[in-house]
Design a protein around this motif. Structure first.
Motif, short mmCIF file in Angstrom:
data_model
loop_
_atom_site.label_atom_id
_atom_site.label_comp_id
_atom_site.label_asym_id
_atom_site.label_seq_id
_atom_site.Cartn_x
_atom_site.Cartn_y
_atom_site.Cartn_z
N GLY A 102 -31.50 40.37 15.23
CA GLY A 102 -31.17 41.54 16.02
C GLY A 102 -29.83 42.15 15.63
O GLY A 102 -29.54 43.29 15.97
N LYS A 103 -28.99 41.40 14.91
CA LYS A 103 -27.68 41.90 14.50
C LYS A 103 -27.77 42.74 13.22
O LYS A 103 -26.78 43.31 12.79
N ASP B 117 -26.54 43.66 8.22
CA ASP B 117 -25.32 43.61 9.01
C ASP B 117 -24.18 43.81 8.01
O ASP B 117 -23.89 42.90 7.23
N VAL B 118 -23.58 44.99 8.00
CA VAL B 118 -22.51 45.31 7.06
C VAL B 118 -21.18 45.19 7.80
O VAL B 118 -21.00 45.82 8.84
N GLN B 119 -20.28 44.38 7.26
CA GLN B 119 -18.98 44.19 7.87
C GLN B 119 -17.89 44.33 6.82
O GLN B 119 -17.99 43.74 5.74
N ASP B 120 -16.86 45.11 7.18
CA ASP B 120 -15.69 45.19 6.31
C ASP B 120 -14.98 43.84 6.32
O ASP B 120 -15.02 43.12 7.32
N ALA C 158 -16.43 44.64 1.52
CA ALA C 158 -17.33 44.37 2.64
C ALA C 158 -18.37 43.33 2.24
O ALA C 158 -18.48 42.96 1.07
N ARG C 159 -19.12 42.89 3.25
CA ARG C 159 -20.25 41.99 3.04
C ARG C 159 -21.45 42.58 3.76
O ARG C 159 -21.32 43.13 4.85
N ALA C 160 -22.62 42.43 3.16
CA ALA C 160 -23.86 42.84 3.81
C ALA C 160 -24.76 41.61 3.88
O ALA C 160 -24.97 40.94 2.87
N THR D 191 -33.61 32.28 4.80
CA THR D 191 -33.47 33.01 6.06
C THR D 191 -32.76 34.33 5.82
O THR D 191 -33.24 35.38 6.21
N TYR D 192 -31.60 34.28 5.16
CA TYR D 192 -30.87 35.51 4.89
C TYR D 192 -30.13 35.42 3.55
O TYR D 192 -30.01 34.35 2.97
#
Length: 117
Positions: A4-5, A40-43, A61-63, A102-103
């Motif tokens: 969901g994130k 989920d993209v985070q700086d 960033a990371r995705a 999983t991811y």
């Protein structure tokens, strides 16, 4: 990671070269869409950014994306389009530590200047 994130849409593009049917000497070079996935993209935090810069990296960033056979084929020759900005994929994406299906985490660097046109 809870699925969901994964609230951002990213497009993975790959670079292709093909010959023009009408003019075999002419090569067409372009970026085409490989896939569009939820992520989920985070700086990076300030600390992570400083650590990356200390070793000469331009990580920004990371995705994190859901694992699939298509996602598993993503590599560092491709690029990411997110929020109207292009990112380089820094190294090959990494699978999760537990069952590896999983991811996938993709490290993102600043895109090349010629991509920003």
């Amino acid at each position: 990671m809870e699925f969901g994130k994964l609230k951002h849409r990213i497009t993975v593009q790959k670079y292709t070269e093909s010959q023009d049917d009408n003019n075999p000497e002419y090569l067409t070079k372009e970026w085409i869409e490989y896939c569009t996935v939820w992520a989920d993209v985070q700086d990076l935090s300030t600390r992570d950014t400083l650590q990356a810069q200390s070793i000469g990296s331009t990580l920004q960033a990371r995705a994190v994306i859901r694992f699939s056979t298509q996602a598993a084929a993503i590599n560092s020759t491709m690029r990411i389009l997110f929020d109207s900005k292009f990112y380089q994929i820094n190294g090959d994406p990494k699978r999760d530590l537990h069952n590896r299906k999983t991811y996938i985490t993709i490290e993102l660097s600043e895109g090349l200047k010629e991509w920003m046109v």
